[in-house]
Motif scaffolding. Structure first.
Motif, PDB file in Angstrom:
ATOM      1  N   ILE A 189      30.360  26.269  58.342  1.00 43.65           N
ATOM      2  CA  ILE A 189      30.257  27.850  59.608  1.00 43.65           C
ATOM      3  C   ILE A 189      29.123  26.460  60.594  1.00 43.65           C
ATOM      4  N   LEU A 190      28.439  26.107  59.828  1.00 45.81           N
ATOM      5  CA  LEU A 190      27.202  25.549  60.806  1.00 45.81           C
ATOM      6  C   LEU A 190      27.773  23.972  61.099  1.00 45.81           C
ATOM      7  N   ALA A 191      28.475  23.684  60.394  1.00 41.11           N
ATOM      8  CA  ALA A 191      29.169  22.158  59.935  1.00 41.11           C
ATOM      9  C   ALA A 191      30.502  22.000  61.658  1.00 41.11           C
ATOM     10  N   LEU A 192      31.127  22.928  61.342  1.00 41.29           N
ATOM     11  CA  LEU A 192      32.277  23.480  62.159  1.00 41.29           C
ATOM     12  C   LEU A 192      31.541  23.420  64.153  1.00 41.29           C
ATOM     13  N   ILE A 193      31.103  24.340  63.971  1.00 42.93           N
ATOM     14  CA  ILE A 193      30.755  24.031  64.936  1.00 42.93           C
ATOM     15  C   ILE A 193      29.381  23.224  65.316  1.00 42.93           C
ATOM     16  N   SER A 194      28.883  22.401  65.075  1.00 36.39           N
ATOM     17  CA  SER A 194      27.755  21.027  65.647  1.00 36.39           C
ATOM     18  C   SER A 194      29.709  19.738  65.035  1.00 36.39           C
ATOM     19  N   ALA A 195      30.096  20.227  64.822  1.00 35.89           N
ATOM     20  CA  ALA A 195      30.990  18.749  64.586  1.00 35.89           C
ATOM     21  C   ALA A 195      32.071  19.109  66.345  1.00 35.89           C
ATOM     22  N   VAL A 196      32.423  20.263  66.524  1.00 41.09           N
ATOM     23  CA  VAL A 196      33.160  20.595  68.072  1.00 41.09           C
ATOM     24  C   VAL A 196      31.997  20.042  68.985  1.00 41.09           C
ATOM     25  N   LEU A 197      30.963  20.493  68.993  1.00 42.57           N
ATOM     26  CA  LEU A 197      29.704  20.247  70.281  1.00 42.57           C
ATOM     27  C   LEU A 197      28.963  18.337  70.082  1.00 42.57           C
ATOM     28  N   PHE A 198      29.196  17.724  68.320  1.00 44.91           N
ATOM     29  CA  PHE A 198      28.379  16.319  68.495  1.00 44.91           C
ATOM     30  C   PHE A 198      30.543  15.392  68.930  1.00 44.91           C
ATOM     31  N   PHE A 199      31.322  15.948  69.285  1.00 43.35           N
ATOM     32  CA  PHE A 199      32.858  15.204  68.390  1.00 43.35           C
ATOM     33  C   PHE A 199      32.935  15.100  70.388  1.00 43.35           C
ATOM     34  N   GLY A 200      32.378  16.021  71.282  1.00 46.10           N
ATOM     35  CA  GLY A 200      31.999  16.966  72.718  1.00 46.10           C
ATOM     36  C   GLY A 200      31.400  16.029  73.581  1.00 46.10           C
ATOM     37  N   GLY A 201      30.405  15.289  73.146  1.00 43.96           N
ATOM     38  CA  GLY A 201      29.456  14.518  73.926  1.00 43.96           C
ATOM     39  C   GLY A 201      28.508  15.043  74.581  1.00 43.96           C
ATOM     40  N   ALA A 202      28.252  14.214  75.462  1.00 41.95           N
ATOM     41  CA  ALA A 202      27.253  15.139  76.099  1.00 41.95           C
ATOM     42  C   ALA A 202      27.377  16.004  77.207  1.00 41.95           C
ATOM     43  N   HIS A 203      28.557  16.010  77.790  1.00 44.05           N
ATOM     44  CA  HIS A 203      28.691  16.753  78.199  1.00 44.05           C
ATOM     45  C   HIS A 203      28.847  18.496  77.824  1.00 44.05           C
ATOM     46  N   ARG A 204      29.113  18.113  77.032  1.00 39.26           N
ATOM     47  CA  ARG A 204      29.409  19.570  75.859  1.00 39.26           C
ATOM     48  C   ARG A 204      28.319  20.569  75.435  1.00 39.26           C
ATOM     49  N   ILE A 205      27.904  19.039  75.281  1.00 35.93           N
ATOM     50  CA  ILE A 205      26.519  19.348  74.714  1.00 35.93           C
ATOM     51  C   ILE A 205      25.398  20.375  75.973  1.00 35.93           C
ATOM     52  N   SER A 206      25.479  19.600  76.504  1.00 36.88           N
ATOM     53  CA  SER A 206      24.665  19.948  78.309  1.00 36.88           C
ATOM     54  C   SER A 206      25.403  21.718  78.663  1.00 36.88           C
ATOM     55  N   LYS A 207      26.669  21.662  78.531  1.00 36.94           N
ATOM     56  CA  LYS A 207      26.914  22.760  78.549  1.00 36.94           C
ATOM     57  C   LYS A 207      26.989  24.101  78.475  1.00 36.94           C
ATOM     58  N   VAL A 208      26.447  23.696  76.676  1.00 34.19           N
ATOM     59  CA  VAL A 208      26.082  24.736  75.778  1.00 34.19           C
ATOM     60  C   VAL A 208      25.152  25.350  75.784  1.00 34.19           C
ATOM     61  N   SER A 209      24.191  24.144  75.847  1.00 36.15           N
ATOM     62  CA  SER A 209      22.725  24.147  75.904  1.00 36.15           C
ATOM     63  C   SER A 209      22.133  24.865  77.618  1.00 36.15           C
ATOM     64  N   SER A 210      22.620  25.192  78.260  1.00 36.88           N
ATOM     65  CA  SER A 210      22.531  25.334  79.554  1.00 36.88           C
ATOM     66  C   SER A 210      23.125  26.896  79.818  1.00 36.88           C
ATOM     67  N   ILE A 211      23.548  26.987  79.112  1.00 34.99           N
ATOM     68  CA  ILE A 211      24.427  28.933  79.043  1.00 34.99           C
ATOM     69  C   ILE A 211      23.392  28.495  77.405  1.00 34.99           C
ATOM     70  N   LEU A 212      22.673  28.686  76.489  1.00 32.66           N
ATOM     71  CA  LEU A 212      22.389  29.376  75.453  1.00 32.66           C
ATOM     72  C   LEU A 212      20.963  29.052  75.693  1.00 32.66           C
ATOM     73  N   VAL A 213      20.873  28.142  76.007  1.00 35.80           N
ATOM     74  CA  VAL A 213      18.897  28.431  75.967  1.00 35.80           C
ATOM     75  C   VAL A 213      17.961  29.379  76.806  1.00 35.80           C
ATOM     76  N   PRO A 214      18.850  29.235  78.230  1.00 33.84           N
ATOM     77  CA  PRO A 214      17.953  30.737  78.960  1.00 33.84           C
ATOM     78  C   PRO A 214      18.732  31.646  78.435  1.00 33.84           C
TER      79      PRO A 214
END
Length: 465
Positions: A189-214
């Protein structure tokens, strides 16, 4: 293997008990004086800056802050803090606070330098210590060494550890956990979620982080506040004990290595990572009008990590009645039992969710750092593809196997990485201080600061012409 493990332990002890801890403290004090206590006097300006909106398609100051905070805030903010209290006593939390304030100045310098020497990367930016080492110190070879250390440390060492922590948090719920299929299932499960984010690049990581971290931080802080206000009558006594133990120098000298001072300093420095060269990789990605803006924002990230998240754990533990200095109950179980003392059985589930969120945001923040350094070494898309596959595999394997030797090695790599960065920022700190003076001058004139490298005598930046 036992000899190798023992050797790693000796190096770790030297790095983190003697050499690096002194280097980080002296560097933080030096930059605190050079910047005129910027980490205290310009906090209101930092809060104003994170409210600025970034340009369409670029990363804002807030998004870069969330990526850096995602990596900084991990299971160490829960397990590490509770362990520090058990080993060092209540006074450890005060020394964590002190180190946070000192480290804020180093965080400002390294992140401002990362902004000054950042480079264009499609619609966003990339940068970090490797980039300012190459450009300003004319030492690409040293930049490559830094990048390799960071990639091995964060993408493969620490991300494997965070995946293991996520999987281990479910051990409470599953009998014979290690012999079940649960760790493998979690790994998939972690590998699949990571794959979506890692291959999504900086924009996807930044969007997820800006929602999840707060969300993650707010829930955890809310739990802490409920416990604090429910036990508000105990708070003055707890604070009094914290400060009296923190400055009981006769006791500290008597058991220096295991004192609240040494353990609190270690926990504070290595939790917020100020000066260690990791967060500048996120700071460089922000689109701001002046490098100092992002330097100020990264000071806030240090404060969020230590003054808010680590302090939340500390007060949860100290006010619960479950805390025993030197006791057997420590790390995550101590926090679980502390929350359970207030909320009952559901408290264990709350901490489990917190561990999963904290660890997973660290995984994506760590990957972001590593990707910026892969790009420094090579822009070849094949290299990036192979790296992403290996990073995903590490998350999958890490969830299932305790690779203690590999994680000990990652600690050493981080110590070496930090040493390279500290030397670099000490040599280049005058540039960041010059940028700060330029920023303050423009603020005094009543204008929104806009940076031109030539204004401080720089002609070797790719941007800021």
């Amino acid at each position: 293997m036992e000899l190798f493990t023992s050797f790693l332990g000796e190096i770790n002890t030297f790095l983190y008990s003697k050499f690096l801890i002194v280097l980080l403290i002296l560097t933080g004090l030096y930059f605190t004086i050079r910047t005129g206590f910027i980490q205290i006097r310009m906090v209101p300006e930092a809060i104003r800056v994170i409210q600025e909106k970034g340009k369409e398609g670029s990363l804002s100051s807030f998004q870069a802050l969330m990526i850096a905070t995602a990596s900084r805030v991990g299971t160490g903010n829960i397990a590490g803090v509770s362990t520090a209290l058990v080993l060092g006593g209540s006074g450890a939390v005060v020394w964590m606070w002190i180190m946070c304030l000192i480290g804020g100045a180093s965080a400002f310098i390294e992140s401002t330098l990362a902004q000054i020497y950042k480079r264009k990367d499609g619609s966003i930016f990339k940068g970090g210590p490797a980039y300012y080492i190459e450009t300003a110190l004319h030492a690409r070879w040293l930049g490559i060494i830094f990048s390799i250390l960071l990639i091995l440390c964060f993408a493969f060492g620490f991300n494997g550890l965070q995946a293991f922590n996520i999987a281990s948090s479910f051990e409470y719920y599953v009998p014979d956990f290690s012999d079940s299929y649960v760790p493998m299932t979690i790994g998939i499960i972690l590998a699949l979620i990571s794959a979506v984010l890692f291959f999504g690049g900086a924009h996807r990581i930044s969007k997820v982080s800006s929602i999840l971290v707060p969300i993650m931080a707010s829930i955890y802080i809310l739990i802490g506040l409920i416990i604090i206000f429910t036990n508000i009558s105990k708070l003055p006594e707890v604070l009094s004990v914290c400060f009296s133990e923190a400055f009981d120098f006769q006791s500290i000298v008597g058991g220096f290595a295991g004192s609240c001072m040494v353990i609190g300093i270690k926990r504070g420095l290595f939790s917020n990572e100020a000066g260690m060269g990791s967060a500048p990789n996120a700071a460089a990605a922000a689109d701001v009008s002046h490098p100092v803006k992002q330097g100020l924002v990264q000071v806030l990230s240090v404060f969020i990590d230590t003054l808010i998240i680590c302090s939340t754990t500390a007060f949860i533990v100290l006010l619960s009645g479950k805390f025993v200095p030197g006791g057997e109950l420590t790390a995550i179980p101590l926090v679980q039992q502390s929350v359970a003392a207030q909320f009952g059985e559901i408290g264990i589930h709350i901490v489990t969710v917190a561990i999963c969120l904290f660890a997973f945001t660290s995984v994506i923040g760590n990957y972001f750092y590593a990707e910026a350094n892969i790009k420094f070494i090579s822009e070849n898309p094949v290299v990036m593809f192979v790296f992403r596959i290996l990073a995903i595999l590490m998350v999958f394997v890490g969830a299932q196997v305790s690779m203690q030797t590999a994680w000990d090695l990652a600690d050493i790599l981080m110590g070496c990485m930090a040493t390279v960065n500290i030397i670099a920022i000490l040599l280049l700190g005058r540039i960041a201080v010059g940028a700060l003076k330029d920023y303050q001058k423009q603020k005094e004139q009543g204008i929104d600061p806009v940076f031109k490298a030539s204004n401080i005598g720089l002609h070797d930046t790719e941007l800021w012409k």
